[in-house]
Scaffold this motif. Structure first.
Motif, PDB file in Angstrom:
ATOM      1  N   GLY A 361       0.842  -1.196   0.000  1.00 17.33           N
ATOM      2  CA  GLY A 361       0.000   0.000   0.000  1.00 17.33           C
ATOM      3  C   GLY A 361       0.877   1.247   0.000  1.00 17.33           C
ATOM      4  O   GLY A 361       2.016   1.204   0.476  1.00 17.33           O
ATOM      5  N   HIS A 362       0.363   2.330  -0.530  1.00 16.60           N
ATOM      6  CA  HIS A 362       1.142   3.570  -0.617  1.00 16.60           C
ATOM      7  C   HIS A 362       0.227   4.776  -0.498  1.00 16.60           C
ATOM      8  O   HIS A 362      -0.959   4.698  -0.817  1.00 16.60           O
ATOM      9  CB  HIS A 362       1.877   3.639  -1.965  1.00 16.60           C
ATOM     10  N   ASP A 363       0.823   5.905  -0.133  1.00 16.56           N
ATOM     11  CA  ASP A 363       0.055   7.151  -0.082  1.00 16.56           C
ATOM     12  C   ASP A 363      -0.556   7.480  -1.443  1.00 16.56           C
ATOM     13  O   ASP A 363      -1.640   8.064  -1.516  1.00 16.56           O
ATOM     14  CB  ASP A 363       0.946   8.291   0.407  1.00 16.56           C
ATOM     15  N   ALA A 364       0.131   7.101  -2.521  1.00 18.18           N
ATOM     16  CA  ALA A 364      -0.386   7.387  -3.874  1.00 18.18           C
ATOM     17  C   ALA A 364      -1.726   6.687  -4.108  1.00 18.18           C
ATOM     18  O   ALA A 364      -2.505   7.085  -4.971  1.00 18.18           O
ATOM     19  CB  ALA A 364       0.622   6.947  -4.930  1.00 18.18           C
ATOM     20  N   GLN A 365      -1.976   5.644  -3.299  1.00 19.50           N
ATOM     21  CA  GLN A 365      -3.242   4.926  -3.424  1.00 19.50           C
ATOM     22  C   GLN A 365      -4.372   5.778  -2.845  1.00 19.50           C
ATOM     23  O   GLN A 365      -5.439   5.920  -3.444  1.00 19.50           O
ATOM     24  CB  GLN A 365      -3.103   3.625  -2.649  1.00 19.50           C
ATOM     25  N   MET A 366      -4.127   6.351  -1.679  1.00 20.13           N
ATOM     26  CA  MET A 366      -5.121   7.219  -1.041  1.00 20.13           C
ATOM     27  C   MET A 366      -5.305   8.488  -1.893  1.00 20.13           C
ATOM     28  O   MET A 366      -6.427   8.877  -2.228  1.00 20.13           O
ATOM     29  CB  MET A 366      -4.617   7.572   0.362  1.00 20.13           C
ATOM     30  N   ILE A 367      -4.198   9.103  -2.271  1.00 17.88           N
ATOM     31  CA  ILE A 367      -4.273  10.360  -3.031  1.00 17.88           C
ATOM     32  C   ILE A 367      -4.852  10.095  -4.422  1.00 17.88           C
ATOM     33  O   ILE A 367      -5.627  10.906  -4.950  1.00 17.88           O
ATOM     34  CB  ILE A 367      -2.883  11.027  -3.068  1.00 17.88           C
ATOM     35  N   GLY A 368      -4.512   8.906  -4.993  1.00 17.15           N
ATOM     36  CA  GLY A 368      -4.982   8.565  -6.348  1.00 17.15           C
ATOM     37  C   GLY A 368      -6.489   8.368  -6.449  1.00 17.15           C
ATOM     38  O   GLY A 368      -7.040   8.315  -7.539  1.00 17.15           O
ATOM     39  N   ARG A 369      -7.178   8.250  -5.315  1.00 14.82           N
ATOM     40  CA  ARG A 369      -8.642   8.148  -5.367  1.00 14.82           C
ATOM     41  C   ARG A 369      -9.267   9.515  -5.611  1.00 14.82           C
ATOM     42  O   ARG A 369     -10.415   9.611  -6.030  1.00 14.82           O
ATOM     43  CB  ARG A 369      -9.186   7.606  -4.038  1.00 14.82           C
TER      44      ARG A 369
END
Ligand code: GLV
Ligand code: MN
Ligand code: MN
Length: 413
Positions: A361-369
């Motif tokens: 998991g990565h911050d880009a996953q949260m931000i990418g939403r």
């Protein structure tokens, strides 16, 4: 504490990583920086001070994310952001998260020195929390940036010592309105660079991975309550032992995970046993389950299976079970345009590159939403991560910084 680098930082990324790893260095050779602890705060202050000395405008937001900004000549509502997280797992490596923060700082410095003011504002962020290592909650930093979390969500989660997320946040001066709110609406691209934490790049020999999508995750805290009793006088037939039941449940779930398409990954990494005595049948066991897959449908179906396995085995043994699904994030595809730009940047630099799915998991996953996001990976030696043995060579780290710098140039100048 003096927040200036204490090593001689020659502006090379490998030196920078050594420098930051002093904050929270563990006796076992790893790094432990848990959210809102002293080691974490010292590291965030050191990063902020270093960002200032590189010539960026710096700021905290109200949850403790740190930003370094290079203002652009055009509109400020169209931010190009890079960065990653500053927190670690317990006794983790020096590279996970830290690489993305420090690589972003070096990239912005190089762009400023070489090309001056960008057209679009560039920001590098050191996000406060991604790992979920201290509190049963993950992505506190990026989740507040996207508005997925709000300050009120800090009231409930507590760490192993019973300290609430809110109390820990307030103790560090955050969550009181002293800084600007964490929520952002102005990000037009988020690029995160990270170590791969797996073996794909090392096996293929590619220097850069461009992430196509990030696997979804769910995390659970399972509490089983049985009957505390004497180890010597209670017949094996009459026991209500939540530890034995936990081990049966975990075994069953691991077996079922292995049967899922393209391997669903399931981990039980944490367990508390009460009263934790050799001659007492435990009264209560709490354990974590972490499941991951790149298809949301598979995760959803496995969730139902997990609940029925836990209930079925516990009921059979007369054990009370409470299942708290405290985290759920769906698989997130990376932005196609940014991904294409990243692939093109690597190709133009004649850097070997491949597309890759992220199991971590990565911050880009949260931000990418909420905002267009993409990720670059560099190889991890032996695929080792969340361990003091995490390692990427200086040459490979440098290649990553070069691709990141060029990609940011394309987007902001
Ligand atoms: C974060 O490192 C995660 O994937 O657990
Ligand atoms: Mn991690
Ligand atoms: Mn990470």
């Amino acid at each position: 504490m003096d927040h200036r680098p204490q090593l001689s930082v020659k502006n090379g990324i490998a030196d920078y990583i050594e420098w930051l790893s002093q904050y929270g260095a563990s006796p076992e050779g790893g790094v432990t920086r848990l959210l809102y602890t002293k080691a974490w705060m010292d590291a965030q202050l050191a990063v902020k001070s270093e960002m200032s000395s590189l010539g960026f405008e710096t700021s905290f937001d109200d949850v403790g994310n740190v930003y370094g900004k290079l203002s652009g000549s055009q509109s400020s509502a169209d931010i190009i952001m890079t960065g990653s997280h500053i927190d670690t797992v317990v006794n983790g490596g020096k590279y996970d998260g830290a690489y993305g923060v420090l690589a972003g700082m070096l990239a912005l410095k190089q762009l400023k020195d070489t090309y001056g003011t960008p057209k679009k504002t560039l920001e590098v962020v050191s996000l406060c929390e991604e790992e979920g290592s201290r509190f049963p909650l993950t992505y506190w930093g990026s989740g507040n940036v996207t508005g997925t979390f709000a300050l009120g969500d800090a009231a409930e989660p507590s760490d192993g010592a019973g300290v609430s997320l809110q109390a820990a946040m307030l103790e560090n001066g955050f969550g009181k309105g002293a800084y600007r709110p964490a929520r952002r609406t102005d990000i037009s691209a988020f690029i995160e660079i990270h170590i791969e934490q797996g073996l794909t790049l090392e096996r293929s020999g590619a220097d850069i991975g461009v992430v196509t999508s990030i696997a979804g995750q769910k995390r659970y805290l399972v509490t089983l309550e049985g009957e505390c009793n004497h180890a010597g006088t209670t017949s094996m037939k009459w026991r209500k032992d939540p530890l034995v039941t936990s081990s049966r449940i975990i075994q069953e779930l691991v077996m079922r995970a292995g049967r899922q398409p393209e391997e669903l990954r399931l981990t039980c990494g944490k367990m508390n046993v009460e009263p934790n005595m050799p001659n007492v049948i435990p009264s209560r066991v709490q354990f974590s389950i972490d499941i991951r897959h790149q298809e949301q449908e598979v995760l959803k179906e496995f969730h139902d299976e997990l609940v029925s396995v836990i209930r079925g085995i516990s009921d059979e043994k007369g054990i009370r079970a409470v299942i708290d699904e405290y985290m759920s994030i769906e698989p997130v595809p990376m932005d196609q345009t940014l991904k294409a730009a990243a692939l093109q940047t690597a190709a133009e630099n004649r850097i070997s590159c491949e597309e890759i799915v992220s199991g971590a998991g990565h911050d880009a996953q949260m931000i990418g939403r909420r905002f267009p996001a993409c990720m670059l990976f560099v190889p991890s030696q032996g695929g080792i991560s969340h361990s003091p043995r995490e390692f990427t060579s200086a040459k490979q780290l440098d290649i990553g910084v070069r691709v990141l710098t060029d990609l940011l140039y394309k987007l902001a100048y």
